[in-house]
Design a protein around this motif. Structure first.
Motif, PDB file in Angstrom:
ATOM      1  N   GLN A 177       0.746  -1.315   0.072  1.00  0.00           N
ATOM      2  CA  GLN A 177       0.060  -0.006  -0.142  1.00  0.00           C
ATOM      3  C   GLN A 177       0.838   1.234   0.026  1.00  0.00           C
ATOM      4  OE1 GLN A 177      -3.537   0.414   0.380  1.00  0.00           O
ATOM      5  NE2 GLN A 177      -3.013   2.529  -0.365  1.00  0.00           N
ATOM      6  N   LEU A 178       1.883   1.309   0.719  1.00  0.00           N
ATOM      7  CA  LEU A 178       2.675   2.564   1.065  1.00  0.00           C
ATOM      8  C   LEU A 178       3.437   2.644  -0.499  1.00  0.00           C
ATOM      9  CD1 LEU A 178       4.378   4.631   2.534  1.00  0.00           C
ATOM     10  CD2 LEU A 178       5.886   2.816   3.054  1.00  0.00           C
ATOM     11  N   LEU A 179       4.003   1.592  -0.971  1.00  0.00           N
ATOM     12  CA  LEU A 179       4.740   1.818  -2.576  1.00  0.00           C
ATOM     13  C   LEU A 179       3.670   2.254  -3.545  1.00  0.00           C
ATOM     14  CD1 LEU A 179       7.140  -1.293  -2.733  1.00  0.00           C
ATOM     15  CD2 LEU A 179       7.818   1.285  -2.289  1.00  0.00           C
ATOM     16  N   ARG A 180       2.175   1.788  -3.256  1.00  0.00           N
ATOM     17  CA  ARG A 180       1.373   2.435  -4.331  1.00  0.00           C
ATOM     18  C   ARG A 180       1.212   3.812  -4.190  1.00  0.00           C
ATOM     19  NH1 ARG A 180      -1.227  -2.761  -3.510  1.00  0.00           N
ATOM     20  NH2 ARG A 180      -2.642  -1.772  -1.971  1.00  0.00           N
ATOM     21  N   THR A 181       0.903   4.190  -2.817  1.00  0.00           N
ATOM     22  CA  THR A 181       0.703   5.549  -2.590  1.00  0.00           C
ATOM     23  C   THR A 181       1.957   6.406  -2.920  1.00  0.00           C
ATOM     24  OG1 THR A 181      -0.378   5.023  -0.573  1.00  0.00           O
ATOM     25  CG2 THR A 181       0.241   7.315  -0.497  1.00  0.00           C
ATOM     26  N   TRP A 182       3.246   5.816  -2.669  1.00  0.00           N
ATOM     27  CA  TRP A 182       4.621   6.630  -2.937  1.00  0.00           C
ATOM     28  C   TRP A 182       4.559   6.808  -4.722  1.00  0.00           C
ATOM     29  CZ3 TRP A 182       8.864   4.561  -5.420  1.00  0.00           C
ATOM     30  CH2 TRP A 182       9.966   5.260  -5.564  1.00  0.00           C
ATOM     31  N   SER A 183       4.138   5.921  -5.260  1.00  0.00           N
ATOM     32  CA  SER A 183       4.249   5.947  -6.868  1.00  0.00           C
ATOM     33  C   SER A 183       3.310   6.985  -7.370  1.00  0.00           C
ATOM     34  CB  SER A 183       4.106   4.487  -7.386  1.00  0.00           C
ATOM     35  OG  SER A 183       2.713   4.057  -7.386  1.00  0.00           O
ATOM     36  N   GLN A 184       2.293   7.033  -6.684  1.00  0.00           N
ATOM     37  CA  GLN A 184       1.254   7.968  -7.102  1.00  0.00           C
ATOM     38  C   GLN A 184       1.356   9.492  -6.822  1.00  0.00           C
ATOM     39  OE1 GLN A 184      -2.926   6.846  -6.402  1.00  0.00           O
ATOM     40  NE2 GLN A 184      -2.089   4.801  -5.776  1.00  0.00           N
ATOM     41  N   GLU A 185       1.994   9.516  -5.575  1.00  0.00           N
ATOM     42  CA  GLU A 185       2.398  10.930  -4.826  1.00  0.00           C
ATOM     43  C   GLU A 185       3.465  11.149  -4.220  1.00  0.00           C
ATOM     44  OE1 GLU A 185      -0.310  13.355  -3.961  1.00  0.00           O
ATOM     45  OE2 GLU A 185      -1.834  12.524  -5.081  1.00  0.00           O
ATOM     46  N   LYS A 186       4.464  11.123  -5.404  1.00  0.00           N
ATOM     47  CA  LYS A 186       6.080  11.082  -5.027  1.00  0.00           C
ATOM     48  C   LYS A 186       6.571  11.902  -3.942  1.00  0.00           C
ATOM     49  CE  LYS A 186       7.570   7.542  -7.781  1.00  0.00           C
ATOM     50  NZ  LYS A 186       8.341   7.845  -9.006  1.00  0.00           N
ATOM     51  N   ARG A 187       7.056  11.468  -2.879  1.00  0.00           N
ATOM     52  CA  ARG A 187       7.751  12.229  -1.802  1.00  0.00           C
ATOM     53  C   ARG A 187       8.928  11.564  -1.979  1.00  0.00           C
ATOM     54  NH1 ARG A 187       3.067  14.114  -2.585  1.00  0.00           N
ATOM     55  NH2 ARG A 187       1.771  14.746  -0.952  1.00  0.00           N
ATOM     56  N   THR A 188       9.797  12.370  -0.892  1.00  0.00           N
ATOM     57  CA  THR A 188      10.925  12.077  -0.462  1.00  0.00           C
ATOM     58  C   THR A 188      11.026  11.013   0.967  1.00  0.00           C
ATOM     59  OG1 THR A 188      12.050  13.688  -1.427  1.00  0.00           O
ATOM     60  CG2 THR A 188      13.231  12.501   0.220  1.00  0.00           C
ATOM     61  N   VAL A 189      11.104   9.755   0.879  1.00  0.00           N
ATOM     62  CA  VAL A 189      10.946   9.035   2.019  1.00  0.00           C
ATOM     63  C   VAL A 189      12.236   8.543   2.900  1.00  0.00           C
ATOM     64  CG1 VAL A 189       9.716   7.061   2.840  1.00  0.00           C
ATOM     65  CG2 VAL A 189       8.904   8.080   0.792  1.00  0.00           C
ATOM     66  N   LEU A 190      12.231   8.748   4.095  1.00  0.00           N
ATOM     67  CA  LEU A 190      13.252   8.153   4.951  1.00  0.00           C
ATOM     68  C   LEU A 190      12.526   7.303   5.821  1.00  0.00           C
ATOM     69  CD1 LEU A 190      16.251   8.093   5.844  1.00  0.00           C
ATOM     70  CD2 LEU A 190      15.747  10.151   7.457  1.00  0.00           C
ATOM     71  N   PHE A 191      13.023   5.976   5.863  1.00  0.00           N
ATOM     72  CA  PHE A 191      12.190   4.912   6.356  1.00  0.00           C
ATOM     73  C   PHE A 191      13.028   4.194   7.124  1.00  0.00           C
ATOM     74  CE2 PHE A 191      10.261   0.852   6.718  1.00  0.00           C
ATOM     75  CZ  PHE A 191       8.792   0.961   6.755  1.00  0.00           C
ATOM     76  N   ILE A 192      12.925   4.200   8.572  1.00  0.00           N
ATOM     77  CA  ILE A 192      13.551   3.279   9.336  1.00  0.00           C
ATOM     78  C   ILE A 192      13.129   1.866   9.701  1.00  0.00           C
ATOM     79  CG2 ILE A 192      14.882   3.423  11.569  1.00  0.00           C
ATOM     80  CD1 ILE A 192      15.778   5.638  10.096  1.00  0.00           C
ATOM     81  N   THR A 193      13.961   1.068   9.788  1.00  0.00           N
ATOM     82  CA  THR A 193      13.357  -0.324  10.122  1.00  0.00           C
ATOM     83  C   THR A 193      14.296  -1.417  10.623  1.00  0.00           C
ATOM     84  OG1 THR A 193      12.168  -2.414   8.971  1.00  0.00           O
ATOM     85  CG2 THR A 193      13.853  -1.240   7.599  1.00  0.00           C
ATOM     86  N   HIS A 194      13.865  -2.560  11.259  1.00  0.00           N
ATOM     87  CA  HIS A 194      14.830  -3.442  11.882  1.00  0.00           C
ATOM     88  C   HIS A 194      14.920  -4.763  10.713  1.00  0.00           C
ATOM     89  CE1 HIS A 194      14.867  -1.506  15.889  1.00  0.00           C
ATOM     90  NE2 HIS A 194      16.091  -1.918  15.834  1.00  0.00           N
ATOM     91  N   ASP A 195      13.849  -4.540   9.746  1.00  0.00           N
ATOM     92  CA  ASP A 195      13.492  -5.692   9.002  1.00  0.00           C
ATOM     93  C   ASP A 195      14.137  -5.793   7.720  1.00  0.00           C
ATOM     94  OD1 ASP A 195      11.999  -7.475   7.042  1.00  0.00           O
ATOM     95  OD2 ASP A 195      10.703  -7.665   8.511  1.00  0.00           O
ATOM     96  N   VAL A 196      15.339  -6.393   7.531  1.00  0.00           N
ATOM     97  CA  VAL A 196      16.123  -6.468   6.302  1.00  0.00           C
ATOM     98  C   VAL A 196      15.112  -6.672   5.209  1.00  0.00           C
ATOM     99  CG1 VAL A 196      17.969  -7.646   5.076  1.00  0.00           C
ATOM    100  CG2 VAL A 196      18.345  -6.949   7.573  1.00  0.00           C
ATOM    101  N   ASP A 197      14.330  -7.641   5.141  1.00  0.00           N
ATOM    102  CA  ASP A 197      13.369  -7.807   3.687  1.00  0.00           C
ATOM    103  C   ASP A 197      12.692  -6.512   3.344  1.00  0.00           C
ATOM    104  OD1 ASP A 197      14.162 -10.631   4.872  1.00  0.00           O
ATOM    105  OD2 ASP A 197      13.124 -11.245   3.112  1.00  0.00           O
ATOM    106  N   GLU A 198      12.138  -5.973   4.362  1.00  0.00           N
ATOM    107  CA  GLU A 198      11.176  -4.630   4.374  1.00  0.00           C
ATOM    108  C   GLU A 198      12.350  -3.763   3.767  1.00  0.00           C
ATOM    109  OE1 GLU A 198       7.982  -3.255   6.776  1.00  0.00           O
ATOM    110  OE2 GLU A 198       9.742  -2.420   7.953  1.00  0.00           O
TER     111      GLU A 198
END
Length: 259
Positions: A177-198
């Motif tokens: 869902q986030l990637l679909r939203t980002w592809s429509q409404e391009k923003r600069t995203v800085l995303f912190i995660t512990h999940d390598v796959d994510e």
């Protein structure tokens, strides 16, 4: 590269048991306009501290953080921040929660309603616009938080473990869902995660940080096409990049000790 966010030799220390703990030990990083960057690393490497500085919630001890070349001096509407905890007002409906920031900004009523409806539609919550948070699942609450951030039309989205508390299936669904939203409404995203796959699935670049002190260990390009799909997630190239990131995170050498 035309940098949207720039970290320039950022140093940040905190008092810890009467001593000084270096959360960030001279971090420099550039993130381009409309780029999706994920940050991974071991506990204590300063990932969340880095994001807090971009949000204007903390200040570096030395160095600088810039957005569009301007030093960050505090929070601003150009940066939307989404944390792991949803922080929704329980007495307000989805629509009212999403609209809240626009009211604070004194956006005219008609424009406020248009942007609120657009943001709710974007995250797929139209059927639940008049529902209270207590009636929503964890994934729906997080989508509401994302819609609230999008409604104020930020240029930058700063996301700190936003899917960390969700079950595995919901997490994968919200990644898509986030990637679909980002592809429509391009923003600069800085995303912190512990999940390598994510980290690999979402990003165009993965920043691997190291601890003791917090620093950039490696930056790994993710040369996988968008839109990302289940087929890509199961591909040999995804596994190769995922293994490269995993090794960089969990097989780091200790920093050299000062003489």
């Amino acid at each position: 590269m035309n940098s949207k966010i720039s970290f320039r030799d950022v140093v940040k220390t905190f008092p810890l048991k009467g001593e000084s703990f270096t959360a960030l030990g001279g971090v420099s990083l550039d993130i381009a306009d409309q780029e999706f960057v994920t940050v991974v690393g071991p506990s204590g490497c300063g990932k969340s501290t880095l994001l807090s500085m971009a949000a204007g919630l903390q200040e570096p001890d030395s160095g600088g953080v810039l957005v569009d070349g301007t030093p960050v001096s505090g929070p601003g509407p150009d940066r939307g921040v989404i944390f792991q905890q949803y922080a929704l007002f329980p007495w307000l409906t989805v629509r009212q929660n999403v609209e809240f920031g626009l009211k604070l900004a004194s956006v005219p009523t008609a424009e406020r309603r248009r942007r609120t409806t657009q943001a709710i539609d974007l995250v797929g919550l139209s059927e639940f616009a008049d529902a209270l948070p207590k009636t929503l699942s964890g994934g729906m609450k997080q989508r509401c938080a994302i819609a609230r951030a999008y409604a104020v039309d930020p240029q930058v989205l700063l996301m700190d473990e936003p899917f960390g508390a969700l079950d595995a299936l919901t997490r994968v669904q919200l990644q898509d869902q986030l990637l679909r939203t980002w592809s429509q409404e391009k923003r600069t995203v800085l995303f912190i995660t512990h999940d390598v796959d994510e980290a690999v699935y979402l990003a165009g670049r993965v920043v691997v940080m190291a601890a003791g002190p917090g620093r950039v260990h490696r930056v790994i390009d993710v040369a996988l096409p968008y839109p990302r799909t289940e087929e890509i997630r199961l591909s040999p190239e995804f596994r190769r990049i995922r293994n490269e990131v995993w090794t960089s995170v969990y097989h780091q050498e200790a920093p050299p000790r000062a003489a």
